[in-house]
Design a protein around this motif. Sequence first.
Motif, mmCIF file in Angstrom:
data_model
loop_
_atom_site.group_PDB
_atom_site.id
_atom_site.type_symbol
_atom_site.label_atom_id
_atom_site.label_comp_id
_atom_site.label_asym_id
_atom_site.label_seq_id
_atom_site.Cartn_x
_atom_site.Cartn_y
_atom_site.Cartn_z
ATOM 1 N N PRO A 117 0.803 -1.221 -0.039
ATOM 2 C CA PRO A 117 -0.015 0.117 0.060
ATOM 3 C C PRO A 117 0.832 1.369 -0.029
ATOM 4 C CG PRO A 117 -0.008 -1.028 2.233
ATOM 5 C CD PRO A 117 0.722 -1.798 1.051
ATOM 6 N N PRO A 118 0.350 2.320 -0.399
ATOM 7 C CA PRO A 118 1.234 3.709 -0.424
ATOM 8 C C PRO A 118 1.589 3.949 0.870
ATOM 9 C CG PRO A 118 -0.801 3.877 -1.762
ATOM 10 C CD PRO A 118 -1.137 2.676 -1.017
ATOM 11 N N VAL A 119 0.962 3.508 1.835
ATOM 12 C CA VAL A 119 1.137 4.194 3.314
ATOM 13 C C VAL A 119 0.705 3.098 4.139
ATOM 14 C CG1 VAL A 119 0.461 5.719 5.326
ATOM 15 C CG2 VAL A 119 0.672 6.547 2.744
ATOM 16 N N ARG A 120 1.696 2.559 5.084
ATOM 17 C CA ARG A 120 1.617 1.712 6.168
ATOM 18 C C ARG A 120 1.548 2.193 7.459
ATOM 19 N NH1 ARG A 120 6.287 -2.421 6.324
ATOM 20 N NH2 ARG A 120 5.162 -3.784 6.906
ATOM 21 N N GLU A 121 0.782 1.441 8.443
ATOM 22 C CA GLU A 121 0.711 2.033 9.610
ATOM 23 C C GLU A 121 2.136 1.607 10.176
ATOM 24 O OE1 GLU A 121 -2.637 -0.029 11.768
ATOM 25 O OE2 GLU A 121 -4.146 0.785 10.402
ATOM 26 N N ALA A 122 2.422 2.411 11.359
ATOM 27 C CA ALA A 122 3.466 2.271 12.062
ATOM 28 C C ALA A 122 3.636 1.238 12.892
ATOM 29 C CB ALA A 122 3.863 3.575 12.896
#
Length: 383
Positions: free
Chosen positions: A377-382
């Motif tokens: 995904p373009p952004v991952r959860e920390a």
Amino acid sequence: MRNWIVPTAVLAVALVCVSDASAQMGPGAPPPPVTVAKPVVKEIVDRDEFVGRFEAAESVDLRARVSGYLEAVRFRDGQMVREGDVLFVIDKRTYNAAFARAQSAVTAAQTRLDFFRSDMERYERLARSGTAPERQLEQTRQQFLQAQADIAGLRAELETARLNLGFTDVRAPISGRIGRKLVSEGNLVAADQSLLATIVTLDPVKFYFDIDERAYLAYARSVRAAGGLPNPRERPSEIEVLIGVADERQMTRKGLVDFVDSRLDQATGTMRVRATVKNEDLFLAPGMFGRVEVPGGTPYRAVLVPDEAIAADLDRRIVWVVAADGTVSPRLVRPGPRHDGYRVIRQGLDGSETIVIAGLQRVRPGGRVTPQPVELPPVREAR
């Protein structure tokens, strides 16, 4: 692209892992499965992270402007107060008496002034007709002017008495949260000395942090470059920062830089910066520590990979690149900072490669794997 030499230690470790895996799978077994994906490639802005502290935008130490015994406290410790609310009441009896005395003095002076005015007007008429001496007129005029001066001074004393009477009600000069009372009822309060309580505003709050000289120089050079960042001294409100408290992984609160100090601290070599942060939910409290991310440059195209896709070999970092036929080869990379849950790769990948992101323990140099592709995904959860 630069050819990277695989360290001997990496080869040795990989061969041992493959030998163990081969012994368990037996001869003729298919290549081990691994999860592969293409790196995330997108335009990002590098951010520098600093630690700072939240402070109230406004803070007032409440002190009485008149002396007296504290009669009442009209708030609960820690409650929200509004500007103009009565918070403390000082015994009014002495100041009521002083006000009444000043008022009566003004009334008496007004009576004398009216008498001397009429007396002066009478002597002016007599002087015009020639029946009163000029000296008597001058004496009467002097008495009238003296009475005018006396009543002006007494009116000033009356205003002072009125103000002092009003100051017996200690009111909130700003809206915000008040702390605990520092003086209890019955105690003597000294004018301009006794600290009664403290009020701080909570929305918005200020966030102060210090940036090191290296970061300041890098930012200053970017400002001077064509199309660089906005100058914080000329357009501070255009610099947006992300702020989070100590227990938050993601910095979700936005702030705007509104102040940059005029000089570096010679003792620490840092520059003090301030940002304004909205605090509509009143969650942020003055004195709390926080972290801030500041844009450190202009946008650029970056290659991002998960941290678990990067293997370590002493002081070097590698990722495993999978060819079309399933052959695996190591690639030395130079990692950068984290961004959107990924690690920025400064050097070693161009984003077109397919890399192993899970199952690194089943990979050996020159060996083959069974790729199981996924899309990052373009952004991952920390994590």
